[in-house]
Design an enzyme around this catalytic site. Structure first.
Site, mmCIF file in Angstrom:
data_model
loop_
_atom_site.group_PDB
_atom_site.id
_atom_site.type_symbol
_atom_site.label_atom_id
_atom_site.label_comp_id
_atom_site.label_asym_id
_atom_site.label_seq_id
_atom_site.Cartn_x
_atom_site.Cartn_y
_atom_site.Cartn_z
ATOM 1 C CG ASP A 1 56.526 43.579 42.709
ATOM 2 O OD1 ASP A 1 57.576 44.064 42.250
ATOM 3 O OD2 ASP A 1 55.971 42.583 42.223
ATOM 4 C CG ASP B 1 57.311 25.278 31.532
ATOM 5 O OD1 ASP B 1 57.947 25.389 32.589
ATOM 6 O OD2 ASP B 1 57.826 25.403 30.390
HETATM 7 P P1 ADP Z 1 58.126 33.553 37.246
HETATM 8 O O1 ADP Z 1 56.951 34.425 36.931
HETATM 9 O O2 ADP Z 1 57.778 32.355 38.038
HETATM 10 O O3 ADP Z 1 59.338 34.315 37.758
HETATM 11 P P2 ADP Z 1 59.827 33.063 34.934
HETATM 12 O O4 ADP Z 1 60.135 34.475 34.594
HETATM 13 O O5 ADP Z 1 60.909 32.224 35.500
HETATM 14 O O6 ADP Z 1 58.524 32.949 35.823
HETATM 15 O O7 ADP Z 1 59.297 32.377 33.594
HETATM 16 C C1 ADP Z 1 58.859 31.066 33.553
HETATM 17 C C2 ADP Z 1 58.392 30.763 32.127
HETATM 18 O O8 ADP Z 1 59.504 30.967 31.236
HETATM 19 C C3 ADP Z 1 57.925 29.337 31.923
HETATM 20 O O9 ADP Z 1 56.714 29.332 31.187
HETATM 21 C C4 ADP Z 1 59.047 28.729 31.120
HETATM 22 O O10 ADP Z 1 58.584 27.736 30.239
HETATM 23 C C5 ADP Z 1 59.555 29.902 30.318
HETATM 24 N N1 ADP Z 1 60.923 29.619 29.876
HETATM 25 C C6 ADP Z 1 62.029 29.555 30.636
HETATM 26 N N2 ADP Z 1 63.095 29.189 29.870
HETATM 27 C C7 ADP Z 1 62.626 29.016 28.605
HETATM 28 C C8 ADP Z 1 63.203 28.644 27.364
HETATM 29 N N3 ADP Z 1 64.494 28.370 27.261
HETATM 30 N N4 ADP Z 1 62.399 28.588 26.280
HETATM 31 C C9 ADP Z 1 61.090 28.874 26.371
HETATM 32 N N5 ADP Z 1 60.479 29.239 27.520
HETATM 33 C C10 ADP Z 1 61.231 29.304 28.614
#
Ligand code: ADP
Length: 364
Positions: free
Chosen positions: A114, A249
């Site tokens: 990464d 979140d």
């Molecule tokens: P990771 O770093 O674990 O890969 P992600 O890229 O999956 O994380 O992002 C997770 C974040 O994205 C969380 O804070 C979640 O609330 C936010 N998120 C995902 N879907 C939505 C949405 N539809 N609206 C607002 N925030 C979202």
């Protein structure tokens, strides 16, 4: 930083857990007779009797599990959890490699790092303002993480946006539970916000991001905590989760802010403010920017964050296409045709980027 080095042979596995602060060996050992009867682990901790475990090790997977158990053993261990071992994800990745080797013998495993994208940075960008002897001795520098995502998304921005040569200054905002931002020219990293570890840069779900290093000493002194304990707080009990007191979140944060929770609103504001500052810094570092792309769970979906960040970039001559602005989770250009800087949403695809890198090393 404690680094676990695993040197796996065909029927043996040697390991050392090295504390890089002084390169002392916290523990070391050897698994012998892997795959045959009479497997044995000999675990050595300085100043203690050898810890010998006779247990079946049909494959390297069991050997690694036994090593990790020995390292965390109440009596013979030297760490409480694998969290103390850096890099955090390596034991899991190694186990994955071992398990694949077992399930698919003969197939070549490729490790994609990464941090590769960050190798594009020049020394003036990757060195900290400390004596370079620490870089020479220990490799202390800014590496950047989420590199696989930044590589993919910056490259796709150039392709999708058909950015011509000489107009490929791209800022990628990877906003998720972990968040980072990068500046690249022609797909080559010029700067990226994470550093020696993923702690640096943006405020994240539970990470503080940039912080005056003296805070570590201050908290250590006043809260009677070890450096490791303070770093655990900065990595796992900080960020928007701590600022808001609600959640890490962003869906929860947006809902709480809508309901009038002021701390949630403050956490969102602080998060966006840091993104806005980094975009400004990176536009300056590249002497301009041609495209800004949002990716990651928040970058792809959170319209509140998107609006707040973009509303502070008028100085760049950004104009939005209001019809496309609200698009979530798919490739789209959300800037208007007369915008000076183009703005895209491009969902990341780290798996595809890893597969592409695998092809690049000559395999398929
Ligand atoms: P990771 O770093 O674990 O890969 P992600 O890229 O999956 O994380 O992002 C997770 C974040 O994205 C969380 O804070 C979640 O609330 C936010 N998120 C995902 N879907 C939505 C949405 N539809 N609206 C607002 N925030 C979202």
């Amino acid at each position: 930083m404690k680094i676990l080095v695993i040197n796996a042979g065909s029927s043996s596995l040697k390991y050392q857990l090295i504390d890089m602060a002084d390169e002392s060996v916290a523990a070391k050992g050897l698994c012998e007779r892997i795959g045959i009867a009479g497997s044995v682990l000999t675990h050595k901790v300085p100043g203690k009797d050898d810890y010998v475990v006779e247990a079946p090790m049909p494959t390297h997977k069991e050997a690694i599990e036994l090593v990790l158990n020995a390292l965390m053993d109440a009596e013979h261990g030297v760490v409480k959890s694998t969290d103390e071992i850096s890099p955090l994800h390596n034991p899991a990745n190694l186990m994955g490699i071992e398990a694949c080797e077992q399930a698919m013998p003969g197939k070549i495993n490729v490790a994609v790092f990464d941090t590769t994208f960050g190798m594009g940075m020049e020394p003036y960008a990757y060195l900290y303002g400390i004596d370079p002897k620490y870089y020479d001795k220990y490799g202390v520098r800014r590496y950047g993480f989420h590199g696989t995502s930044h590589l993919f998304v910056s490259g796709e921005t150039i392709k999708f946006g058909q950015l011509p040569e000489g107009k490929q200054k791209v800022i990628v905002c990877h906003l998720g539970n972990g968040s980072s931002i990068s500046a690249s020219v022609g797909g080559v990293c010029q700067d990226t916000s994470m550093g020696l570890t993923p702690l640096e840069g943006l405020i994240m779900g539970t990470r503080s991001g940039d912080i005056d290093a003296s805070v570590v000493q201050f908290l250590s002194k006043h809260e009677n905590l070890s450096v490791d304990e303070v770093l655990n707080i900065l990595n796992k009990k900080s960020g928007v989760a701590a600022l808001s007191g609600v959640s890490s979140d962003f869906r929860d944060l947006q809902a709480a802010a809508q309901d009038g929770n002021e701390r949630a609103a403050l956490a969102l504001k602080a998060f966006c403010y840091r993104v806005i500052k980094y975009i400004g810094a990176y536009a300056a570092a590249m002497d301009g920017v041609d495209a800004i792309t949002f990716t990651g769970g928040i970058g792809e979906n959170d319209l509140g964050v998107r609006r707040e960040v973009l509303s502070h970039l008028n100085y760049l001559g950004i104009k939005l296409d209001e019809e496309k602005f609200g698009t979530r989770g798919k490739r789209v250009e959300i800037s208007a045709p007369d915008s000076k800087v183009r703005v895209f949403i491009i969902p990341t695809n780290e798996e595809l980027a890893i597969a592409r890198e695998t092809v690049r090393v000559g395999l398929s």
